[in-house]
Every structure is written in structure tokens, then in C-alpha cells.
Enzyme design. Structure first.
Site, PDB file in Angstrom:
ATOM      1  N   VAL A  15       0.874  -1.189   0.000  1.00  0.00           N
ATOM      2  CA  VAL A  15       0.000   0.000   0.000  1.00  0.00           C
ATOM      3  C   VAL A  15       0.900   1.224   0.000  1.00  0.00           C
ATOM      4  O   VAL A  15       1.781   1.350   0.861  1.00  0.00           O
ATOM      5  CB  VAL A  15      -0.915   0.014   1.251  1.00  0.00           C
ATOM      6  CG1 VAL A  15      -1.661   1.339   1.362  1.00  0.00           C
ATOM      7  CG2 VAL A  15      -1.898  -1.154   1.209  1.00  0.00           C
ATOM      8  N   ASP A  69      -9.035  11.079   0.848  1.00  0.00           N
ATOM      9  CA  ASP A  69      -8.399  12.206   1.536  1.00  0.00           C
ATOM     10  C   ASP A  69      -8.029  11.721   2.938  1.00  0.00           C
ATOM     11  O   ASP A  69      -8.880  11.637   3.823  1.00  0.00           O
ATOM     12  CB  ASP A  69      -9.369  13.383   1.609  1.00  0.00           C
ATOM     13  CG  ASP A  69      -8.746  14.586   2.307  1.00  0.00           C
ATOM     14  OD1 ASP A  69      -7.674  14.424   2.951  1.00  0.00           O
ATOM     15  OD2 ASP A  69      -9.320  15.680   2.221  1.00  0.00           O
ATOM     16  N   ASN A  94       3.636   7.598   3.103  1.00  0.00           N
ATOM     17  CA  ASN A  94       4.364   8.671   2.431  1.00  0.00           C
ATOM     18  C   ASN A  94       3.577   9.970   2.265  1.00  0.00           C
ATOM     19  O   ASN A  94       4.192  11.046   2.244  1.00  0.00           O
ATOM     20  CB  ASN A  94       4.808   8.145   1.046  1.00  0.00           C
ATOM     21  CG  ASN A  94       5.178   9.254   0.094  1.00  0.00           C
ATOM     22  OD1 ASN A  94       6.267   9.812   0.172  1.00  0.00           O
ATOM     23  ND2 ASN A  94       4.262   9.580  -0.823  1.00  0.00           N
ATOM     24  N   TYR A 159       5.556  22.119   9.801  1.00  0.00           N
ATOM     25  CA  TYR A 159       6.011  21.009   8.946  1.00  0.00           C
ATOM     26  C   TYR A 159       7.206  20.307   9.595  1.00  0.00           C
ATOM     27  O   TYR A 159       7.244  19.081   9.694  1.00  0.00           O
ATOM     28  CB  TYR A 159       6.384  21.527   7.552  1.00  0.00           C
ATOM     29  CG  TYR A 159       6.968  20.446   6.666  1.00  0.00           C
ATOM     30  CD1 TYR A 159       6.160  19.428   6.153  1.00  0.00           C
ATOM     31  CD2 TYR A 159       8.326  20.424   6.360  1.00  0.00           C
ATOM     32  CE1 TYR A 159       6.694  18.418   5.360  1.00  0.00           C
ATOM     33  CE2 TYR A 159       8.869  19.423   5.560  1.00  0.00           C
ATOM     34  CZ  TYR A 159       8.054  18.421   5.065  1.00  0.00           C
ATOM     35  OH  TYR A 159       8.585  17.416   4.288  1.00  0.00           O
ATOM     36  N   LYS A 163       7.432  16.413  10.853  1.00  0.00           N
ATOM     37  CA  LYS A 163       8.389  15.440  10.339  1.00  0.00           C
ATOM     38  C   LYS A 163       9.277  14.896  11.470  1.00  0.00           C
ATOM     39  O   LYS A 163       9.759  13.761  11.396  1.00  0.00           O
ATOM     40  CB  LYS A 163       9.215  16.055   9.209  1.00  0.00           C
ATOM     41  CG  LYS A 163       8.388  16.272   7.952  1.00  0.00           C
ATOM     42  CD  LYS A 163       7.998  14.937   7.325  1.00  0.00           C
ATOM     43  CE  LYS A 163       6.669  14.900   6.668  1.00  0.00           C
ATOM     44  NZ  LYS A 163       6.371  13.627   5.997  1.00  0.00           N
TER      45      LYS A 163
HETATM   46  N1  NAP Z   1      10.128  16.781  -1.868  1.00  0.00           N
HETATM   47  C1  NAP Z   1      10.886  17.031  -0.817  1.00  0.00           C
HETATM   48  O1  NAP Z   1      11.799  17.890  -0.864  1.00  0.00           O
HETATM   49  C2  NAP Z   1      10.693  16.237   0.459  1.00  0.00           C
HETATM   50  C3  NAP Z   1      11.727  16.266   1.410  1.00  0.00           C
HETATM   51  C4  NAP Z   1      11.571  15.546   2.588  1.00  0.00           C
HETATM   52  C5  NAP Z   1      10.408  14.812   2.802  1.00  0.00           C
HETATM   53  N2  NAP Z   1       9.424  14.810   1.872  1.00  0.00           N
HETATM   54  C6  NAP Z   1       8.211  14.038   2.185  1.00  0.00           C
HETATM   55  O2  NAP Z   1       7.937  13.143   1.132  1.00  0.00           O
HETATM   56  C7  NAP Z   1       6.548  12.840   1.109  1.00  0.00           C
HETATM   57  C8  NAP Z   1       6.047  12.951  -0.317  1.00  0.00           C
HETATM   58  O3  NAP Z   1       6.198  14.284  -0.760  1.00  0.00           O
HETATM   59  P1  NAP Z   1       6.569  14.677  -2.246  1.00  0.00           P
HETATM   60  O4  NAP Z   1       7.762  15.552  -2.176  1.00  0.00           O
HETATM   61  O5  NAP Z   1       6.578  13.480  -3.111  1.00  0.00           O
HETATM   62  O6  NAP Z   1       5.359  15.665  -2.579  1.00  0.00           O
HETATM   63  P2  NAP Z   1       4.179  15.602  -3.630  1.00  0.00           P
HETATM   64  O7  NAP Z   1       4.692  15.314  -5.011  1.00  0.00           O
HETATM   65  O8  NAP Z   1       3.393  16.832  -3.398  1.00  0.00           O
HETATM   66  O9  NAP Z   1       3.350  14.315  -3.162  1.00  0.00           O
HETATM   67  C9  NAP Z   1       2.493  14.339  -2.049  1.00  0.00           C
HETATM   68  C10 NAP Z   1       1.539  13.170  -2.195  1.00  0.00           C
HETATM   69  O10 NAP Z   1       0.669  13.172  -1.055  1.00  0.00           O
HETATM   70  C11 NAP Z   1      -0.680  13.133  -1.524  1.00  0.00           C
HETATM   71  N3  NAP Z   1      -1.571  13.831  -0.618  1.00  0.00           N
HETATM   72  C12 NAP Z   1      -1.535  15.147  -0.287  1.00  0.00           C
HETATM   73  N4  NAP Z   1      -2.576  15.442   0.516  1.00  0.00           N
HETATM   74  C13 NAP Z   1      -3.270  14.274   0.700  1.00  0.00           C
HETATM   75  C14 NAP Z   1      -4.435  13.925   1.413  1.00  0.00           C
HETATM   76  N5  NAP Z   1      -5.115  14.838   2.130  1.00  0.00           N
HETATM   77  N6  NAP Z   1      -4.870  12.647   1.371  1.00  0.00           N
HETATM   78  C15 NAP Z   1      -4.194  11.720   0.640  1.00  0.00           C
HETATM   79  N7  NAP Z   1      -3.086  11.977  -0.059  1.00  0.00           N
HETATM   80  C16 NAP Z   1      -2.628  13.257  -0.028  1.00  0.00           C
HETATM   81  C17 NAP Z   1      -0.634  13.810  -2.885  1.00  0.00           C
HETATM   82  O11 NAP Z   1      -1.705  13.368  -3.708  1.00  0.00           O
HETATM   83  P3  NAP Z   1      -3.103  14.110  -3.930  1.00  0.00           P
HETATM   84  O12 NAP Z   1      -2.836  15.577  -4.053  1.00  0.00           O
HETATM   85  O13 NAP Z   1      -3.597  13.471  -5.203  1.00  0.00           O
HETATM   86  O14 NAP Z   1      -3.932  13.739  -2.761  1.00  0.00           O
HETATM   87  C18 NAP Z   1       0.676  13.286  -3.438  1.00  0.00           C
HETATM   88  O15 NAP Z   1       0.480  12.020  -4.012  1.00  0.00           O
HETATM   89  C19 NAP Z   1       5.890  13.813   2.081  1.00  0.00           C
HETATM   90  O16 NAP Z   1       5.598  13.152   3.296  1.00  0.00           O
HETATM   91  C20 NAP Z   1       6.957  14.884   2.302  1.00  0.00           C
HETATM   92  O17 NAP Z   1       6.859  15.485   3.565  1.00  0.00           O
HETATM   93  C21 NAP Z   1       9.547  15.494   0.711  1.00  0.00           C
END
Ligand code: NAP
Length: 265
Positions: A15, A69, A94, A159, A163
Site C-alpha cells: 500500500v 483524503d 508517504n 512542517y 516530520k
Molecule cells: N520533496 C521534498 O523535498 C521532500 C523532502 C523531505 C520529505 N518529503 C516528504 O515526502 C513525502 C512525499 O512528498 P513529495 O515531495 O513526493 O510531494 P508531492 O509530489 O506533493 O506528493 C504528495 C503526495 O501526497 C498526496 N496527498 C496530499 N494530501 C493528501 C491527502 N489529504 N490525502 C491523501 N493523499 C494526499 C498527494 O496526492 P493528492 O494531491 O492526489 O492527494 C501526493 O500524491 C511527504 O511526506 C513529504 O513530507 C519530501
């Protein structure tokens, strides 16, 4: 005895939350490439369906889509019900949202939503799927935290704190569930090239070092699963995380705050 294969240890179903973009979509791709069937979870159904078609066509694996959601009350219970007939061996916890700017300038509802998605949902998912994994005596769980959780993160305070919660949750569960055959890995990426940072006003040109691509971030996580409790992808990110432990906490907080101000202004 030879080590069990990845699908034997973590299949047949995984999942993946937040699978519609970024790190989550890459997890789904790499898991399907390793032969796992995947459940894709996020809000944007169209994107999930497109990814499901791609994975089925490219890797011939079964794929289920759950548009949900996860910040909503009852969403995690509904997901657990929806996949109850599937033999889930791996949870990729994630989905998350980031938020930049001074805490007092945000609406209370926005802050509440962040905590519901980044803390409450991963906790409920870890609990619900964790029970099932312990009952079957085999499996894995990845919790996606961030290098932003290693120290206070001014100008992204909520945030960073969320984290930090994910980081400590994952590290504790790695100890608690290790004796039950369940491998828990906390993934702490630094800046990664996804929609996430861009949607919250991060200027990639101002990020120290370079944003990492999702491919190596996810490869590092899957290579570490079952071997390590924490993976920080990228040598620069590992050095930065180590540095936060060598200086007084307020020094680390101020340094992180300076970076956050620069990348968002
Ligand atoms: N990118 C970075 O620099 C970075 C660094 C450290 C950690 N992270 C962590 O990595 C993880 C993924 O982030 P990402 O960078 O890949 O960002 P992203 O491309 O914005 O992906 C976020 C994902 O979460 C989903 N999401 C958001 N709100 C949601 C909700 N209410 N219910 C269900 N799904 C939801 C989004 O899909 P929908 O909008 O379709 O719901 C999307 O699939 C996060 O936990 C983030 O904190 C990212």
C-alpha cells in the site's frame, strides 16, 4: 539458508499513500518493478488510474486504486476496510504536505490539516497495518519523514515538527516491531525534486546543494529496508543531519531558519 526475495519478504501487496505524484509515485513504480502488486492511495483519482494503467502494462502486476483524503476523519479506517481482503506485506506511509512561512500567519485550519495528514494519518496507518503485519509475522513499513525533522525548522515550524514526529515514530517502531518480523524503515529525504516543495513556494535555485531526483531517493529506501532503521539519501544530506547533532540545538534551529528564509523569499 538463502535470504528470502523482496516479494517473499514484503509481498504480495504493498500500500503506497501519496502515490499520485513525487516520491510516492516512484515508490509504486519501483515496487511494481520488483514484482509487488500495489494499492495506490491519494486524492487525485485520475492520476492514480493513469499510474495503475502504466504499472499493469509495464510490469504486469495487479494494481488497485483508492481515492481518499487521508486527512479526513475515518479515512484510514475506510482504507483498512477496503484492502482487508488483500494480503498486504508492505506499507509505504508517504502522503504528506509541507507549509512554509511564519506559523502565526497561517490559518488555524491549515495547521490542523497539516497535523492530520502528516501525523494523525501516518500514526493510524502504522497502527492499523502494523497490527496486520505483526499478525502475519512478516512484512515491512516505510515512514517518510524529512531531514527537516532533525532540528527545529523556523519558517516551516509546523512542517518540521510534524516530520520530527514521523522520524521518532518510525525509529521507535523499528525497535518495537523488529522482534515480530516486521522491518520498519524511516526515510528522511532532503530537498527532492517533486511538486511538493514547488507548491509551497520553494525556489529550487536557492536550495543548498541540488534537489535529488526521486529515483535514487526511493532506491536508497528500498535497499535499506530490512537492513537499517533510518535512511538519509545523499551524502550532503547525511552530513547536514550529522551536523545538527554536533552543535547546540538553537544554533541548528537558527541555521535551518536561515536556509528556509532564503529558499522561500
Ligand atoms: N520533496 C521534498 O523535498 C521532500 C523532502 C523531505 C520529505 N518529503 C516528504 O515526502 C513525502 C512525499 O512528498 P513529495 O515531495 O513526493 O510531494 P508531492 O509530489 O506533493 O506528493 C504528495 C503526495 O501526497 C498526496 N496527498 C496530499 N494530501 C493528501 C491527502 N489529504 N490525502 C491523501 N493523499 C494526499 C498527494 O496526492 P493528492 O494531491 O492526489 O492527494 C501526493 O500524491 C511527504 O511526506 C513529504 O513530507 C519530501
Amino acid at each position: 539458508m538463502p535470504r528470502a526475495s523482496f516479494p517473499e519478504r514484503y509481498g504480495p501487496w504493498a500500500v503506497v499513500t501519496g502515490a499520485s505524484s513525487g516520491i510516492g509515485a516512484e515508490f509504486a513504480r519501483q515496487l511494481a518493478a520488483r514484482g509487488l502488486a500495489v494499492v495506490l492511495v491519494a486524492r487525485r483519482r485520475q492520476r492514480l488510474v493513469a499510474l495503475a494503467d502504466e504499472l499493469a502494462a509495464t510490469h504486469g502486476v495487479a494494481v488497485e486504486v483508492v481515492a481518499s483524503d487521508l486527512a479526513r476523519a475515518g479515512a484510514v479506517d475506510a482504507l483498512l476496510d477496503e484492502v482487508s481482503a488483500l494480503d498486504v506485506g508492505l506499507l509505504i506511509n508517504n502522503a504528506g504536505v509541507s507549509l512554509k512561512g511564519r506559523l502565526v500567519d497561517h490559518d488555524a485550519a491549515v495547521l490542523r490539516h497539516l497535523v492530520e495528514l502528516n501525523c494523525q494519518a501516518p500514526l493510524a496507518l502504522a497502527h492499523g497495518f502494523g497490527r496486520r503485519l505483526v499478525a502475519r509475522g512478516r512484512g515491512g513499513m516505510v515512514i517518510v519523514a524529512s531531514t527537516g525533522g532533525f532540528q527545529a525548522l523556523p519558517w516551516s515550524a509546523a512542517y518540521g515538527a510534524s516530520k520530527g514526529f514521523d522520524l521518532l515514530l518510525g525509529e521507535a517502531l523499528a525497535v518495537e516491531l523488529g522482534g515480530d518480523g516486521v522491518d520498519v524503515l524511516t526515510l528522511a529525504p532532503g530537498g527532492t525534486d517533486t511538486e511538493g516543495p514547488m507548491n509551497t513556494g520553494v525556489d529550487p535555485r536557492k536550495v543548498p546543494g541540488k534537489l535529488m531526483a526521486v529515483g535514487p531517493v526511493v532506491r536508497a529506501a528500498l535497499a535499506g529496508l530490512g537492513r537499517r532503521a533510518l535512511v538519509i539519501p545523499g551524502a550532503g544530506n547525511r552530513a547536514a543531519a550529522l551536523a545538527t547533532r554536533l552543535v547546540p540545538r538553537q544554533v541548528a534551529a537558527r541555521a535551518a531558519g536561515r536556509i528556509m528564509r532564503r529558499v522561500t523569499s
